[in-house]
Motif scaffolding. Structure first.
Motif, PDB file in Angstrom:
ATOM      1  N   VAL A   1      36.101  25.706 -24.321  1.00 33.40           N
ATOM      2  CA  VAL A   1      34.972  25.013 -24.935  1.00 33.40           C
ATOM      3  C   VAL A   1      35.453  23.705 -25.549  1.00 33.40           C
ATOM      4  O   VAL A   1      36.375  23.701 -26.375  1.00 33.40           O
ATOM      5  N   LEU A   2      34.847  22.594 -25.132  1.00 37.29           N
ATOM      6  CA  LEU A   2      35.071  21.290 -25.751  1.00 37.29           C
ATOM      7  C   LEU A   2      33.981  21.089 -26.788  1.00 37.29           C
ATOM      8  O   LEU A   2      32.820  20.841 -26.453  1.00 37.29           O
ATOM      9  N   GLN A   3      34.344  21.218 -28.063  1.00 36.02           N
ATOM     10  CA  GLN A   3      33.350  21.170 -29.126  1.00 36.02           C
ATOM     11  C   GLN A   3      32.917  19.742 -29.449  1.00 36.02           C
ATOM     12  O   GLN A   3      31.756  19.498 -29.763  1.00 36.02           O
ATOM     13  N   ASP A   4      33.846  18.786 -29.389  1.00 37.54           N
ATOM     14  CA  ASP A   4      33.539  17.386 -29.706  1.00 37.54           C
ATOM     15  C   ASP A   4      33.322  16.619 -28.408  1.00 37.54           C
ATOM     16  O   ASP A   4      34.269  16.328 -27.678  1.00 37.54           O
ATOM     17  N   THR A   5      32.068  16.289 -28.098  1.00 36.25           N
ATOM     18  CA  THR A   5      31.731  15.586 -26.853  1.00 36.25           C
ATOM     19  C   THR A   5      31.321  14.141 -27.095  1.00 36.25           C
ATOM     20  O   THR A   5      30.793  13.500 -26.191  1.00 36.25           O
TER      21      THR A   5
END
Length: 285
Positions: free
Chosen positions: A275-279
């Protein structure tokens, strides 16, 4: 190691380390040759003739630069600190020693002057590199995302089973199924007689028209896309563990396979998913 994770600030660090290495072979002190004296055999010492100065200024700066670059290429921690933090401490120590050494020398030579400038640029790049946007930009540009293969002129793309818009091929000489009201249909007559379709066939044709064609995905589904991050960002496991499983490096394209809230499910080049939380600020391919 991913060389595309290097930034412009890292390029400045490498350049300053090269300047320090060259300065270590230059004279530490200048001298004026008296008139009438042959000074051709007089050699001023350089940093390699003074072990203490060599270790505290020149080698300390070069070792600090190496730790900063190594920490960028292969992030690791020692005693809870990143290698880049140790490298920054070495470069600041080298600048501090060079500053007080050149003040103490009455006639500084080219080696000390160039060494002071090299340590000044080196320490400034390591400290300001993660803070200044111009220095955080990737040193090597990102490659282009994979392009879809174009079909030959007049041809159709290869559409496999379930491809959106795919149509079933009819045998040679056959005709496609035509529902109620197709062009050329005749009206009149009784069911089962030529001129009017059978009611069972009409219902089957209408059901076929209402069903999604070729297994097309329902509207609103997520479409995978390629993206690149502007700065290094952690990738967390799908199980919600607090420790990241990987780090997405700028200058590399990754595949977003699913939307999860405000984050993205990204897949790395080695097949790991997280999961990439900061997009914020990502670049879509």
């Amino acid at each position: 190691m991913n060389i595309r994770s290097l930034t412009r600030g890292d390029g400045v660090v490498i350049g300053a380390a090269v300047v320090l290495f060259i300065a270590s072979f230059l004279d530490l002190a200048g001298y004026d040759c008296p008139s009438g004296v042959d000074c051709s055999r007089f050699n001023s010492p350089n940093a390699w003739d003074s072990l203490g100065l060599l270790m505290s200024v020149f080698l300390a700066g070069i070792i600090g630069a190496a730790l900063v670059i190594l920490g960028r290429l292969a992030p690791r921690k020692v005693v809870g600190l990143d290698l880049g933090q140790f490298g920054t401490a070495f470069t600041v120590f080298a600048l501090w020693t060079a500053f007080w050494t050149i003040i103490d020398v009455s006639d500084a030579g080219a080696g000390l002057i160039l060494g002071l400038l090299g340590t000044l640029v080196l320490a400034a790049a390591t400290v300001a590199g993660p803070l200044v946007p111009a220095l955080k930009a990737p040193l090597v540009g990102a490659p282009k995302p994979p392009q879809a293969v174009q079909p030959p002129y007049g041809g159709q793309p290869n559409q496999g089973y379930g491809y959106p818009g795919a149509q079933q091929q009819q045998p040679y000489g056959g005709q496609q199924s035509q529902g109620y009201g197709y062009p050329g249909a005749q009206t009149g007559g009784q069911p089962g007689q030529p001129g009017q379709p059978d009611p069972a066939q009409v219902q089957a044709a209408q059901a076929q028209q209402s069903a999604p064609q070729g297994g097309a995905a329902p509207a609103g589904d997520f479409t995978p896309f390629w993206f690149a991050v502007p700065v290094a960002r952690p990738l967390y496991g799908e199980d919600g563990a607090p420790n990241p499983i990987a780090e997405l490096a700028p200058g590399t394209w990754y595949l977003a396979v699913e939307q999860r809230g405000q984050g993205l499910i990204a897949q790395t080049q080695d097949g790991r998913r997280g999961v990439l939380q900061d997009t914020t600020g990502i670049q879509r391919g």
